[in-house]
Each structure stands twice: as structure tokens, then as C-alpha cells.
Enzyme design. Sequence first.
Site, PDB file in Angstrom:
ATOM      1  N   ILE A  23      10.715 -62.074  11.777  1.00  0.00           N
ATOM      2  CA  ILE A  23      10.888 -63.470  11.272  1.00  0.00           C
ATOM      3  C   ILE A  23       9.960 -64.257  11.609  1.00  0.00           C
ATOM      4  O   ILE A  23       9.033 -63.736  12.559  1.00  0.00           O
ATOM      5  CB  ILE A  23      12.810 -64.399  12.003  1.00  0.00           C
ATOM      6  CG1 ILE A  23      12.261 -64.302  13.121  1.00  0.00           C
ATOM      7  CG2 ILE A  23      13.163 -63.773  11.134  1.00  0.00           C
ATOM      8  CD1 ILE A  23      13.663 -64.867  13.963  1.00  0.00           C
ATOM      9  N   ASP A  24       9.336 -65.252  11.240  1.00  0.00           N
ATOM     10  CA  ASP A  24       8.501 -66.434  10.621  1.00  0.00           C
ATOM     11  C   ASP A  24       8.176 -67.107  12.460  1.00  0.00           C
ATOM     12  O   ASP A  24       9.117 -67.107  13.094  1.00  0.00           O
ATOM     13  CB  ASP A  24       7.347 -67.597  10.074  1.00  0.00           C
ATOM     14  CG  ASP A  24       7.959 -66.486   8.539  1.00  0.00           C
ATOM     15  OD1 ASP A  24       7.460 -65.510   7.722  1.00  0.00           O
ATOM     16  OD2 ASP A  24       8.246 -67.660   7.376  1.00  0.00           O
ATOM     17  N   LYS A  25       7.021 -67.670  12.924  1.00  0.00           N
ATOM     18  CA  LYS A  25       6.378 -67.784  13.769  1.00  0.00           C
ATOM     19  C   LYS A  25       7.670 -68.728  14.458  1.00  0.00           C
ATOM     20  O   LYS A  25       8.164 -68.942  15.322  1.00  0.00           O
ATOM     21  CB  LYS A  25       4.998 -67.867  14.004  1.00  0.00           C
ATOM     22  CG  LYS A  25       4.729 -69.178  15.097  1.00  0.00           C
ATOM     23  CD  LYS A  25       3.247 -69.049  15.756  1.00  0.00           C
ATOM     24  CE  LYS A  25       2.628 -70.142  16.482  1.00  0.00           C
ATOM     25  NZ  LYS A  25       1.396 -70.423  16.292  1.00  0.00           N
ATOM     26  N   THR A  31      10.344 -69.673  12.784  1.00  0.00           N
ATOM     27  CA  THR A  31      11.616 -69.555  12.205  1.00  0.00           C
ATOM     28  C   THR A  31      11.537 -69.306  13.807  1.00  0.00           C
ATOM     29  O   THR A  31      11.886 -68.139  14.421  1.00  0.00           O
ATOM     30  CB  THR A  31      11.858 -68.174  11.396  1.00  0.00           C
ATOM     31  OG1 THR A  31      11.307 -68.862  10.346  1.00  0.00           O
ATOM     32  CG2 THR A  31      13.068 -68.202  11.264  1.00  0.00           C
ATOM     33  N   ARG A  72      12.291 -69.720   2.607  1.00  0.00           N
ATOM     34  CA  ARG A  72      10.972 -70.208   1.574  1.00  0.00           C
ATOM     35  C   ARG A  72      10.480 -70.431   0.579  1.00  0.00           C
ATOM     36  O   ARG A  72      10.304 -70.980  -0.437  1.00  0.00           O
ATOM     37  CB  ARG A  72       9.702 -70.300   2.866  1.00  0.00           C
ATOM     38  CG  ARG A  72      10.294 -70.373   4.577  1.00  0.00           C
ATOM     39  CD  ARG A  72       8.504 -70.157   5.027  1.00  0.00           C
ATOM     40  NE  ARG A  72       8.069 -70.844   5.510  1.00  0.00           N
ATOM     41  CZ  ARG A  72       6.262 -70.202   6.318  1.00  0.00           C
ATOM     42  NH1 ARG A  72       6.622 -69.736   6.440  1.00  0.00           N
ATOM     43  NH2 ARG A  72       5.858 -71.445   5.690  1.00  0.00           N
TER      44      ARG A  72
END
Length: 314
Positions: free
Chosen positions: A140-142, A144, A241
Site C-alpha cells: 500500500i502507498d506510503k 495509506t 486513487r
Amino acid sequence: MDNTYSFTIEKEMEGTRIDSVLSLLLADLSRNYVTRLIEKGALTVNGRPCTLKKYKVKEGDLAEITIPEPEVLDIQAENIPLEIVYEDDDLLVVNKPRGMVVHPAPGNYSGTMVNALMYHLEDRLSSINGVIRPGIVHRIDKDTSGLLVVAKNDKAHEDLARQLKEHSVVRRYFALVYDNINIDNGTVDEPIGIDPKNRLRKKVGGDGPREAVTHYEVLERFGKYTLIQCRLETGRTHQIRVHMAYIKHPLVGDLLYGPQRQPEWLDGQMLHAGVLGFVHPSTGEYLEFKAPIPEYFRENMNRLGLVSHVIDNI
């Protein structure tokens, strides 16, 4: 020890570039890594060497690719706190805080979740993704927060990767988006590729598009904002997103896909991976984990003047 994987090309893949096909079939390897393997001569098609990443496959082709033995780990273990919500001999589930990068990358080899995992687990991590991403099945993104499953051995890793490929892993995210969504639920079924104008961004369509399906449900409306739950079928980079921006409801705080004018204190998109469910690779038991909405998410809603009547029940 090197591992060789064989695939027979099916009809629906015909006419697709070999690097795209292999990065899809080898879901736990990046497309760049697959491309490098092809260029180094690790691929054969119908028994003949193939170093052409643009080769368009034909139905019935037999593709065989050899994945080399992982290099000796050169990433340092670091004593970084981790919130581990479950752990056994095969895997662990971690609730990643917002702001933590999942794995090292060129120029950023410390302070990541992998560095912390190496301290906690020492050498008990799967080696499938090599020196940079040991144990990492999905990301998962930084900015998130939320749940990730980590594999301790290659057998568990392969099984979990298979479940992700088959879309059987349950992944539910909670997000705050801009504007009022006037329907109670919907689905965005649009392929995602690389934005040709900005290679750091993804885009519906774009270069090298891959199937992407996001289901969303409205949990609460606030007029200028909507609190939603998203369920992923696929797991493309930035998928929620990109899809929410595509339907004109970008995530609050998302400077990459949303409006550039946002309160400075938001510091990243409001997105939390709150539910994760999968079948245990060894026991066959279905496991499901929940991570409540974190404090930063609540504080940001308060600063936006939003009073939620459902957030405590999520």
C-alpha cells in the site's frame, strides 16, 4: 537455487507483449524486473531464447522463464516499532502506519517496513521478491495506512500471491472523497496504465493498461465530502486513487490525482486499508482482520468540520 516457471499462452492473451503477459502471470514480480530478466536471456518461447520484450504472444506458445536465486540481503535490520495484529509460522499481518514506506527503493534504503520486519523476524522472510522486498506479498502507498500480509516462507508467499491473482483476497478500504456521491454504490471497471505525460502517475487507459475493478459504497455524506468503503477486485498501483479521480471524486489530500489546492495539514490522501481476508496457506482456514479508523483520519475529519455518526462502527 534458480526457479523456472512455465506458462502456456491462452487465447485471450494472444497479441499481448510477452513482458506484459509475464508480469501479469508472475504477479509478485515487478514488470521492470521481468523486463530485465528477458533482456538477460532468462526467457525461452517454444524452446528458443527470446530477448525481445515486445514479442507478441500467440495462443499455445510455451513460455519458460528462469528466476535467479535471490542475492544476499544487503538491507539493514532496524529496530522500528511494528503493530503486528497476527503472527504464526507462515505469515504475519501488520497494521502499517501512515507515512511508512513498505520496502526500500534506490535512494531510500532505511526506515521502511522491510527494515523493521528484518529486525523482528531476522531471516524468517520469503525470498521470492529478492533483496528489496523480502516477504512482501502486496503493498500500500506510503501515505495509506492499514493492513498488509507478510509471508515468512516461499510456500506461503506463492499461495497468497495466487489468491491475489485469482481475486479471492478480501480487501476493503475506507476513504474520504470530495463532493457528494449521489448513488449508494457503484463499480469502476476501467483498465489502468502509466500516464504518458507523467511516468510517476497512473491513468485510466494510459500506457500498458491492465484490468482494474473497484467497487465502492457510500457510508456517509457531508455535502462537500463523502465517506466511502471500497472493495478491490484487482490490486493495481494507486487503483482507488485513480478510479475515484476518474469519476470526479478524488480522495481528500491526494495531491497527485486530486486538486492542488488543499489544506497543507492534510499531508497525503485519506485512505485506510481497514479489512483484509484470505485463506491461510497451510490450514485452509479463512482469516479476516480489521484495523479501525486511525487517529489521523479522525483528526482530519474534525479539522474539516465533519461529524461522523458511523466512523466508530467501522
